[in-house]
Design a protein around this motif. Structure first.
Motif, PDB file in Angstrom:
ATOM      1  N   LEU A  84       0.811  -1.214   0.000  1.00 49.88           N
ATOM      2  CA  LEU A  84       0.000   0.000   0.000  1.00 49.88           C
ATOM      3  C   LEU A  84       0.847   1.268   0.000  1.00 49.88           C
ATOM      4  O   LEU A  84       0.317   2.375   0.122  1.00 49.88           O
ATOM      5  CB  LEU A  84      -0.926   0.003   1.217  1.00 49.88           C
ATOM      6  CG  LEU A  84      -1.998  -1.096   1.245  1.00 49.88           C
ATOM      7  CD1 LEU A  84      -2.643  -1.171   2.619  1.00 49.88           C
ATOM      8  CD2 LEU A  84      -3.050  -0.847   0.181  1.00 49.88           C
ATOM      9  N   ALA A  85       2.165   1.105  -0.139  1.00 47.18           N
ATOM     10  CA  ALA A  85       3.074   2.253  -0.019  1.00 47.18           C
ATOM     11  C   ALA A  85       2.812   3.323  -1.074  1.00 47.18           C
ATOM     12  O   ALA A  85       3.075   4.505  -0.846  1.00 47.18           O
ATOM     13  CB  ALA A  85       4.529   1.780  -0.108  1.00 47.18           C
ATOM     14  N   ASP A  86       2.278   2.921  -2.224  1.00 50.58           N
ATOM     15  CA  ASP A  86       2.075   3.900  -3.291  1.00 50.58           C
ATOM     16  C   ASP A  86       0.816   4.734  -3.092  1.00 50.58           C
ATOM     17  O   ASP A  86       0.556   5.673  -3.852  1.00 50.58           O
ATOM     18  CB  ASP A  86       2.011   3.198  -4.651  1.00 50.58           C
ATOM     19  CG  ASP A  86       0.867   2.196  -4.739  1.00 50.58           C
ATOM     20  OD1 ASP A  86       0.376   1.782  -3.677  1.00 50.58           O
ATOM     21  OD2 ASP A  86       0.474   1.836  -5.861  1.00 50.58           O
ATOM     22  N   ARG A  87       0.031   4.425  -2.076  1.00 56.30           N
ATOM     23  CA  ARG A  87      -1.154   5.241  -1.776  1.00 56.30           C
ATOM     24  C   ARG A  87      -1.369   5.300  -0.265  1.00 56.30           C
ATOM     25  O   ARG A  87      -2.296   4.714   0.282  1.00 56.30           O
ATOM     26  CB  ARG A  87      -2.397   4.689  -2.479  1.00 56.30           C
ATOM     27  CG  ARG A  87      -2.714   3.226  -2.179  1.00 56.30           C
ATOM     28  CD  ARG A  87      -4.055   2.843  -2.835  1.00 56.30           C
ATOM     29  NE  ARG A  87      -4.500   1.509  -2.460  1.00 56.30           N
ATOM     30  CZ  ARG A  87      -5.234   1.251  -1.403  1.00 56.30           C
ATOM     31  NH1 ARG A  87      -5.599   2.219  -0.594  1.00 56.30           N
ATOM     32  NH2 ARG A  87      -5.623   0.012  -1.141  1.00 56.30           N
ATOM     33  N   LEU A  88      -0.507   6.006   0.399  1.00 54.85           N
ATOM     34  CA  LEU A  88      -0.579   6.119   1.848  1.00 54.85           C
ATOM     35  C   LEU A  88      -1.704   7.067   2.250  1.00 54.85           C
ATOM     36  O   LEU A  88      -1.524   8.282   2.283  1.00 54.85           O
ATOM     37  CB  LEU A  88       0.765   6.608   2.403  1.00 54.85           C
ATOM     38  CG  LEU A  88       1.774   5.535   2.752  1.00 54.85           C
ATOM     39  CD1 LEU A  88       3.056   6.156   3.271  1.00 54.85           C
ATOM     40  CD2 LEU A  88       1.197   4.584   3.796  1.00 54.85           C
ATOM     41  N   ILE A  93      -3.944   2.739   5.940  1.00 51.56           N
ATOM     42  CA  ILE A  93      -3.648   2.502   7.358  1.00 51.56           C
ATOM     43  C   ILE A  93      -4.650   1.518   7.955  1.00 51.56           C
ATOM     44  O   ILE A  93      -4.279   0.599   8.698  1.00 51.56           O
ATOM     45  CB  ILE A  93      -3.649   3.831   8.123  1.00 51.56           C
ATOM     46  CG1 ILE A  93      -2.487   4.710   7.646  1.00 51.56           C
ATOM     47  CG2 ILE A  93      -3.537   3.595   9.628  1.00 51.56           C
ATOM     48  CD1 ILE A  93      -2.503   6.122   8.192  1.00 51.56           C
ATOM     49  N   LEU A  94      -5.910   1.674   7.611  1.00 48.77           N
ATOM     50  CA  LEU A  94      -6.927   0.719   8.068  1.00 48.77           C
ATOM     51  C   LEU A  94      -6.638  -0.675   7.520  1.00 48.77           C
ATOM     52  O   LEU A  94      -6.834  -1.677   8.211  1.00 48.77           O
ATOM     53  CB  LEU A  94      -8.311   1.180   7.622  1.00 48.77           C
ATOM     54  CG  LEU A  94      -8.938   2.340   8.409  1.00 48.77           C
ATOM     55  CD1 LEU A  94     -10.154   2.883   7.672  1.00 48.77           C
ATOM     56  CD2 LEU A  94      -9.310   1.897   9.818  1.00 48.77           C
ATOM     57  N   GLY A  95      -6.146  -0.747   6.290  1.00 48.83           N
ATOM     58  CA  GLY A  95      -5.825  -2.033   5.695  1.00 48.83           C
ATOM     59  C   GLY A  95      -4.698  -2.749   6.416  1.00 48.83           C
ATOM     60  O   GLY A  95      -4.714  -3.975   6.567  1.00 48.83           O
ATOM     61  N   MET A  96      -3.699  -1.992   6.876  1.00 47.02           N
ATOM     62  CA  MET A  96      -2.601  -2.583   7.645  1.00 47.02           C
ATOM     63  C   MET A  96      -3.123  -3.195   8.945  1.00 47.02           C
ATOM     64  O   MET A  96      -2.770  -4.313   9.311  1.00 47.02           O
ATOM     65  CB  MET A  96      -1.555  -1.518   7.964  1.00 47.02           C
ATOM     66  CG  MET A  96      -0.850  -0.923   6.762  1.00 47.02           C
ATOM     67  SD  MET A  96       0.280   0.421   7.267  1.00 47.02           S
ATOM     68  CE  MET A  96       0.346   1.386   5.748  1.00 47.02           C
TER      69      MET A  96
END
Length: 345
Positions: A84-88, A93-96
């Protein structure tokens, strides 16, 4: 920040970039084992520990709800962070956090809806060491944090350290804040191009002096950012050292296997051996999928590695199936855990 802290952070970034570049073309599975080490160290900061074998078995079987399963889930959160680094953004964050808790505590996934506080047992909001913001303020605070993460006019490691400290200060979740917050750091380093190939085990560096890390977070909440930036800079340098040590140990293991295994150079056995660096515990299904063969045909390749002492088969009582483990790789992981657990003098 003082010139000293800025220089310290830039030195760490230079070392991390160099280590990342060194890994190109080396062990294809190095990133997987570094990511597993990072997730274990991040969990250990939260006093969650398990042996490398237990964690690897939990990854394969998806069985159990103890520490090993929680640490295995943390590895999934790390993978999610990098992807998800390309769309922080807030959704990332919820996905992490969702990847972290969906197996162990799905009812706690998402922004918290109650007051929380940090302190010893029996503490109240009046006596707590720290009381995070009211839950109604979380979405706005996260949006502000996301905007900060998107800036490109700051020293990268300082930006990551401050973003992490601010995230922990917001404390947006009922559970998983520390581990998600450290995953956020890796997402930022990947988004800014500091790491391109591997996950540098920063949490192992922080774990080396956990008290300093906690004190740095407290200092941040008092308005001083220098300690948390310095803590991450030191952790980055230690992480590179640990990463290079692990890479060297794995190279020794791989060379030893070449001496012990009797197979043609083009045999599928060597592809299976490569898999074991990334996944030191496998079942027949996992091995067959990796080799692209039927599960009934993979056992002859497993037997070659068992005969060479590379693999040890055992029946797993919870999943009621046979698992094969690579003791040499598990030994490297356990040695890493011992190394990072030793407090700096």
């Amino acid at each position: 920040m003082s010139a000293r802290v800025v220089a310290q952070a830039e030195e760490a970034v230079a070392e991390i970039r160099a280590f990342d570049a060194e890994t190109t073309g080396e062990l294809a599975s190095l990133d997987a084992i570094l990511l597993r080490s990072e997730s274990a160290s991040s969990s250990q900061i939260e006093h969650l520990t398990a042996s490398a074998r237990a964690v690897a078995e939990a990854e394969v079987t998806q069985a159990g709800r103890g520490n090993a399963a929680v640490i295995a889930a943390n590895a999934e959160a790390m993978v999610a962070a990098v992807e998800l680094a390309d769309r922080l953004d807030a959704a990332a964050i919820l996905g992490m956090q969702e990847a972290l808790l969906r197996g162990s505590a799905p009812h706690l996934v998402g922004w918290r809806t109650d007051a929380v506080w940090i302190g010893p047992g029996g503490s109240t909001p009046l006596t707590a060491d720290f009381v995070p913001p009211h839950h109604s303020r979380i979405p706005e605070a996260i949006d502000d944090l996301v905007e900060f993460c998107g800036r490109d006019d700051l020293p990268v490691l300082a930006q990551a350290a401050v973003a992490h400290a601010q995230f922990e200060t917001i404390h947006p979740f009922a559970d998983g804040n520390g581990r998600t917050g450290r995953a956020l750091v890796h997402a930022l380093l990947r988004a800014k191009g500091v790491t391109r190939h591997v996950t540098v085990p920063l949490s192992g560096g922080l774990l080396h002096d956990r008290e300093q890390y906690v004190e740095a977070l407290d200092a941040y909440r008092d308005g001083d950012i220098a300690p948390i930036v310095s803590a991450f800079a030191i952790a980055g340098l230690r992480a590179v050292q640990h990463g290079r040590t692990m890479r060297a140990r794995l190279a020794v293991v791989r060379n030893d296997w070449r001496e012990r295994v009797r197979a043609r150079s083009d045999s599928a056995v060597w592809h299976l051996a490569d898999l074991l660096i990334a996944k030191p515990v496998v079942d027949a299904k996992t091995a067959a999928r990796h080799l692209g063969v039927a599960e009934t045909n993979v056992h002859r390749h497993l037997k070659v590695l068992v005969d060479a002492g590379v693999l040890v088969p055992a029946s797993h009582h919870k999943s009621r199936r046979t698992l094969w483990r690579a003791p040499d790789v598990l030994g490297v992981l356990d040695a890493y855990a011992r190394d990072v657990g030793r407090r700096a003098r």
